[in-house]
Design a protein around this motif. Structure first.
Motif, PDB file in Angstrom:
ATOM      1  N   LYS A 211      19.874 -26.501  51.860  1.00 28.07           N
ATOM      2  CA  LYS A 211      20.620 -26.246  50.630  1.00 28.07           C
ATOM      3  C   LYS A 211      20.819 -24.751  50.451  1.00 28.07           C
ATOM      4  N   ASP A 362      23.968 -24.386  42.746  1.00 26.66           N
ATOM      5  CA  ASP A 362      24.000 -24.947  44.099  1.00 26.66           C
ATOM      6  C   ASP A 362      25.394 -24.718  44.683  1.00 26.66           C
ATOM      7  N   PRO A 416      15.152 -32.585  38.956  1.00 26.33           N
ATOM      8  CA  PRO A 416      15.170 -32.254  40.383  1.00 26.33           C
ATOM      9  C   PRO A 416      16.337 -31.327  40.718  1.00 26.33           C
ATOM     10  N   THR A 418      18.958 -28.469  40.989  1.00 24.58           N
ATOM     11  CA  THR A 418      19.409 -27.530  39.957  1.00 24.58           C
ATOM     12  C   THR A 418      19.100 -28.050  38.556  1.00 24.58           C
ATOM     13  N   GLN A 446      14.320 -31.255  48.315  1.00 28.05           N
ATOM     14  CA  GLN A 446      14.202 -31.818  49.664  1.00 28.05           C
ATOM     15  C   GLN A 446      12.845 -31.523  50.314  1.00 28.05           C
ATOM     16  N   SER A 475      11.624 -34.980  48.708  1.00 31.08           N
ATOM     17  CA  SER A 475      12.286 -36.170  49.238  1.00 31.08           C
ATOM     18  C   SER A 475      12.292 -36.241  50.757  1.00 31.08           C
ATOM     19  N   LYS A 481      11.865 -41.479  51.659  1.00 31.06           N
ATOM     20  CA  LYS A 481      12.322 -40.672  50.518  1.00 31.06           C
ATOM     21  C   LYS A 481      11.337 -40.826  49.368  1.00 31.06           C
ATOM     22  N   TYR A 483      11.128 -39.555  45.354  1.00 32.66           N
ATOM     23  CA  TYR A 483      11.885 -38.873  44.306  1.00 32.66           C
ATOM     24  C   TYR A 483      11.058 -38.699  43.029  1.00 32.66           C
ATOM     25  N   VAL A 484      11.608 -37.919  42.105  1.00 30.25           N
ATOM     26  CA  VAL A 484      10.878 -37.675  40.839  1.00 30.25           C
ATOM     27  C   VAL A 484      10.485 -38.992  40.156  1.00 30.25           C
ATOM     28  N   ASP A 510      21.777 -34.562  38.711  1.00 31.11           N
ATOM     29  CA  ASP A 510      22.807 -35.491  39.193  1.00 31.11           C
ATOM     30  C   ASP A 510      22.987 -36.700  38.257  1.00 31.11           C
ATOM     31  N   ARG A 513      23.423 -40.877  40.310  1.00 27.63           N
ATOM     32  CA  ARG A 513      22.332 -41.712  40.822  1.00 27.63           C
ATOM     33  C   ARG A 513      21.004 -41.371  40.154  1.00 27.63           C
ATOM     34  N   MET A 514      20.642 -40.099  40.186  1.00 27.74           N
ATOM     35  CA  MET A 514      19.315 -39.717  39.705  1.00 27.74           C
ATOM     36  C   MET A 514      19.082 -40.129  38.253  1.00 27.74           C
ATOM     37  N   ASP A 517      18.455 -43.770  37.861  1.00 30.67           N
ATOM     38  CA  ASP A 517      17.188 -44.211  38.463  1.00 30.67           C
ATOM     39  C   ASP A 517      15.992 -43.752  37.628  1.00 30.67           C
ATOM     40  N   TYR A 555      25.399 -34.091  35.360  1.00 29.78           N
ATOM     41  CA  TYR A 555      26.722 -33.703  35.844  1.00 29.78           C
ATOM     42  C   TYR A 555      26.993 -34.247  37.232  1.00 29.78           C
TER      43      TYR A 555
HETATM   44  N1  NAP Z   1      28.002 -37.171  44.298  1.00 31.38           N
HETATM   45  C1  NAP Z   1      26.933 -37.178  45.062  1.00 31.38           C
HETATM   46  O1  NAP Z   1      26.765 -38.015  45.893  1.00 31.38           O
HETATM   47  C2  NAP Z   1      25.907 -36.103  44.858  1.00 31.38           C
HETATM   48  C3  NAP Z   1      24.700 -36.166  45.523  1.00 31.38           C
HETATM   49  C4  NAP Z   1      23.778 -35.144  45.336  1.00 31.38           C
HETATM   50  C5  NAP Z   1      24.081 -34.085  44.534  1.00 31.38           C
HETATM   51  N2  NAP Z   1      25.270 -34.075  43.898  1.00 31.38           N
HETATM   52  C6  NAP Z   1      25.618 -32.987  43.079  1.00 31.38           C
HETATM   53  O2  NAP Z   1      25.301 -31.780  43.741  1.00 31.38           O
HETATM   54  C7  NAP Z   1      25.007 -30.809  42.798  1.00 31.38           C
HETATM   55  C8  NAP Z   1      23.765 -30.031  43.081  1.00 31.38           C
HETATM   56  O3  NAP Z   1      22.771 -30.826  43.455  1.00 31.38           O
HETATM   57  P1  NAP Z   1      21.339 -30.185  43.429  1.00 31.38           P
HETATM   58  O4  NAP Z   1      21.344 -28.965  44.249  1.00 31.38           O
HETATM   59  O5  NAP Z   1      20.890 -30.106  42.045  1.00 31.38           O
HETATM   60  O6  NAP Z   1      20.415 -31.159  44.166  1.00 31.38           O
HETATM   61  P2  NAP Z   1      20.589 -32.635  44.624  1.00 31.38           P
HETATM   62  O7  NAP Z   1      21.446 -32.665  45.805  1.00 31.38           O
HETATM   63  O8  NAP Z   1      20.917 -33.456  43.440  1.00 31.38           O
HETATM   64  O9  NAP Z   1      19.102 -32.966  45.142  1.00 31.38           O
HETATM   65  C9  NAP Z   1      17.912 -32.700  44.411  1.00 31.38           C
HETATM   66  C10 NAP Z   1      16.844 -33.676  44.806  1.00 31.38           C
HETATM   67  O10 NAP Z   1      17.167 -34.938  44.241  1.00 31.38           O
HETATM   68  C11 NAP Z   1      16.992 -35.905  45.253  1.00 31.38           C
HETATM   69  N3  NAP Z   1      17.725 -37.143  44.958  1.00 31.38           N
HETATM   70  C12 NAP Z   1      18.767 -37.696  45.603  1.00 31.38           C
HETATM   71  N4  NAP Z   1      19.079 -38.884  45.058  1.00 31.38           N
HETATM   72  C13 NAP Z   1      18.209 -39.081  44.060  1.00 31.38           C
HETATM   73  C14 NAP Z   1      17.999 -40.140  43.148  1.00 31.38           C
HETATM   74  N5  NAP Z   1      18.756 -41.224  43.146  1.00 31.38           N
HETATM   75  N6  NAP Z   1      17.018 -40.010  42.252  1.00 31.38           N
HETATM   76  C15 NAP Z   1      16.231 -38.923  42.217  1.00 31.38           C
HETATM   77  N7  NAP Z   1      16.361 -37.903  43.076  1.00 31.38           N
HETATM   78  C16 NAP Z   1      17.339 -37.976  43.983  1.00 31.38           C
HETATM   79  C17 NAP Z   1      17.438 -35.221  46.504  1.00 31.38           C
HETATM   80  O11 NAP Z   1      16.933 -35.901  47.616  1.00 31.38           O
HETATM   81  P3  NAP Z   1      17.749 -36.190  48.968  1.00 31.38           P
HETATM   82  O12 NAP Z   1      18.869 -35.205  49.035  1.00 31.38           O
HETATM   83  O13 NAP Z   1      16.747 -35.970  50.046  1.00 31.38           O
HETATM   84  O14 NAP Z   1      18.190 -37.603  48.900  1.00 31.38           O
HETATM   85  C18 NAP Z   1      16.749 -33.886  46.309  1.00 31.38           C
HETATM   86  O15 NAP Z   1      15.415 -33.962  46.679  1.00 31.38           O
HETATM   87  C19 NAP Z   1      24.957 -31.522  41.495  1.00 31.38           C
HETATM   88  O16 NAP Z   1      26.195 -31.286  40.861  1.00 31.38           O
HETATM   89  C20 NAP Z   1      24.833 -32.964  41.850  1.00 31.38           C
HETATM   90  O17 NAP Z   1      25.398 -33.796  40.865  1.00 31.38           O
HETATM   91  C21 NAP Z   1      26.190 -35.058  44.062  1.00 31.38           C
END
Ligand code: NAP
Ligand code: FAD
Length: 555
Positions: A211, A362, A416, A418, A446, A475, A481, A483-484, A510, A513-514, A517, A555
């Protein structure tokens, strides 16, 4: 004859306002609701009254005795769920009043990027006090298209982003004032930005991380801006000049072609979005091509996907599908969407960082067909803006996301990635005011060795007793995996005890999904440790939300 409003409704409109008693009554109720004056009425100042009157005369002047918002729909709806696909939300909202169907089309995150809540934005469009249908960033083109279709049901549909701008005014497609006029003071809304100076940035991940996340600080001294923890900070980004140059080459237009008195290249850099390709661009292309190419352009303009790649088309990729076209540069710019600001959760407190604001950003980078794509605002902040640069910014007041008024109330923060940003701010604030309430942070990312943001600072606050508990979830450190929400489940008994002590729960990060969950995990914890059925636990969490004890910044 002048009739006073109902006793329960504060009189906001001046007595001289030219409305019937019924209109006056309804409008007073309407504005009281919008201005949240139910508890403790604050009369509008003479200036505000004048502005309100002006607004009513200009747009809402045709005050309706039976208001649009007076349709009896309470807004309780299963479709207010950001994880449901738009098509499902629209189905669930069938038969609802127009403003509710418009709301179902919104991204449903109340993220504030449009300058409203989802509900207020839909109301404003339905009332025709907001003309812009393209403000919902999470909803993107899908929301825009749906709103455009729904807007046809309005007696006189508002201008859409597809409407050509007036000559010389191509840069920003302006609109009528929102239903609640945006604060005119610079820096208090996206419509009236201020400027702040970028001070510094430092990378939060260690080398080897997958990242790229930055801690970014701005000096607010010249802007006169302030904020409270929980607010977000809006940034007006600039496109990558290399991308603007590639677009110029694709349409064979001179960089200095004058657009509204400015060179085309500058307009492409700071005024229009170069991703994703709007329907109007394809419409323009359909006017200047023929045969199969015209048919294809028309299909894209109608939201179809003739090549199976519509989702990936930014402006340059769209132009590359139709090589050799030479659109008029002015018409080309008019066909593009305005470049929108981006919001970032504020990661600092003015009490510990006077005159400054910090963000946790991010960086969005990915590739499509070998071309590197850049998230416009995150890479602007990470790469292109330099310390010392003055950047257009604003503070977006939080919609129901903030520390409890009572500093003794315990807080549980789940953030988790940002998502940790506003919780750094919360902790700084509570440290500064020596709040006696306990603080529990769930952070995850991660890999511990690379992605432990603010590790030293959090350790320091834990040592000082400000951070009562720090629960971590990595994760990608294990086979599976983690998660929080997995960590929350592990310590569910303690979490329930905090809740029983009146703790407020906060979730940031996020949305798709997050957040869902985490909520599910909380429901399970309430059911298991609070001895409730799942249905009762769902109702318990819903009640926490209603009471402002479960707040989200997602977001
Ligand atoms: N649209 C998408 O698919 C998507 C996915 C991720 C992030 N984003 C966006 O990317 C931006 C920045 O993300 P970020 O840097 O804050 O970090 P992030 O990519 O959201 O990841 C932060 C942590 O959350 C974990 N994570 C993934 N899915 C999760 C879930 N369902 N429940 C709980 N934790 C989960 C990730 O694990 P792993 O990466 O190892 O799974 C990682 O350890 C945000 O705007 C976010 O919304 C979008
Ligand atoms: C209230 C609020 C608070 C926020 N707080 C923060 C925060 O604290 N920190 C933070 O980093 N962000 C935060 N955001 C998100 C932020 O506003 C921006 O959305 C984010 O930085 C991306 O903007 P961008 O301009 O860099 O990317 P954009 O140019 O908007 O590009 C992002 C788009 O690129 C596409 N995309 C991204 N990755 C891929 C991929 N791998 N493959 C294909 N397409 C992809 C997606 O369509 C995505 O929507 C917040 C948002 C809101 C609403």
């Amino acid at each position: 004859m002048t009739v006073s409003p109902r006793p329960s409704i504060p009189s906001i409109l001046p007595e001289s306002a030219p409305f019937t008693p019924e209109q006056r009554d309804w409008l007073n109720g309407f504005f009281a609701g919008l201005l949240s004056l139910e508890d403790g009425v604050t009369m509008l100042s003479p200036e505000d009254s004048a502005a309100l009157m002006e607004n009513l005369r200009a747009g809402g002047g045709q005050a309706q005795p039976k208001g649009l918002l007076d349709d009896g729909d309470d807004g309780e709806a299963p479709w207010h769920d950001q994880t449901l696909p738009l098509v499902d939300r629209m189905q669930l909202a069938q038969g609802r009043p127009l403003r509710r169907r418009m709301m179902a089309a919104m991204g449903q995150q109340d993220c504030g990027q449009c300058g409203y809540t989802c509900e207020n934005y839909s109301n404003a469009i339905a009332e025709r006090s907001e003309e812009r249908l393209n403000l919902c960033v999470p909803g993107g083109k899908e929301t825009f298209r749906t709103l455009k279709k729904l807007a046809e049901e309005l007696a006189a549909p508002p201008a859409t982003s597809a409407a050509p701008a007036a000559a010389g005014a191509v840069v920003v497609k302006t609109a009528a004032q929102p239903a609640v006029a945006a604060p005119a003071e610079p820096g208090r809304s996206r419509d009236h930005p201020a400027t702040a100076t970028l001070l510094a940035r430092s990378r939060l991940n260690k080398p080897g991380s997958l990242k790229e996340t930055w801690h970014i600080e701005f000096d607010l001294a010249d802007s006169g801006l302030d904020y409270v923890v929980g607010d977000s900070f809006g940034i007006f980004p600039r496109n990558d000049p290399a991308l603007a140059d590639a677009v110029l080459r694709a349409i064979a237009a001179p960089a200095d072609f004058p657009i509204g008195g400015r060179p085309l290249r500058e307009v492409l850099i700071d005024a229009v979005s170069l991703a994703p390709a709007p329907d109007m661009l394809f419409q323009l292309i359909s006017y200047i091509t023929g045969g199969e190419r015209r048919q294809k352009a028309k299909a894209f303009a109608a939201g179809e996907d003739p090549d199976g790649d519509a989702e990936t088309l930014d402006v340059l990729a769209a132009l590359e599908k139709f090589p050799g076209i030479r659109p008029d540069p002015e018409a080309f710019v008019e066909a593009l969407d305005p470049l929108q600001p981006r919001l970032y959760s504020i990661a600092s407190s003015l009490k510990t960082s006077p005159g400054r604001v910090a963000l946790t950003v991010d960086t969005v980078r990915y590739a499509v067909n070998a071309r590197r794509r850049l998230g416009v605002a995150s890479t602007y902040l990470a790469d292109r803006a330099a310390p010392g640069d003055r950047i257009r910014v604003y503070v977006q007041k939080a919609h129901g996301f903030g520390l409890p008024a009572d500093p003794a109330v315990p807080v549980i923060m789940i953030g988790p990635g940002t998502g940790v940003a506003p919780f750094r701010a919360f902790l700084h604030e509570r440290m500064a005011i020596k709040a006696p309430g306990r603080n529990w942070l769930f952070f995850g990312h991660q890999r511990r060795d690379y992605d432990f943001f603010y590790e030293d600072e959090l350790a320091g606050m834990k040592h000082m007793g400000v951070l009562t508990r720090l629960a971590l979830a990595w994760s990608r450190d294990g086979e599976e995996k983690f998660y929080v929400q997995d960590r929350m489940r592990e310590v569910g008994r303690d979490l329930w005890a905090w809740l029983a002590d009146g703790a407020h729960v906060y979730v940031c990060g996020d949305a798709k999904r997050m957040a869902k969950d985490v909520e599910r995990a909380l429901v399970d914890i309430v059911a298991q440790h609070g001895a409730r059925s799942i249905d009762e636990a769902i109702a318990f969490v819903a009640d926490l939300k209603r009471k402002g004890r479960y707040q989200q910044d997602v977001y």
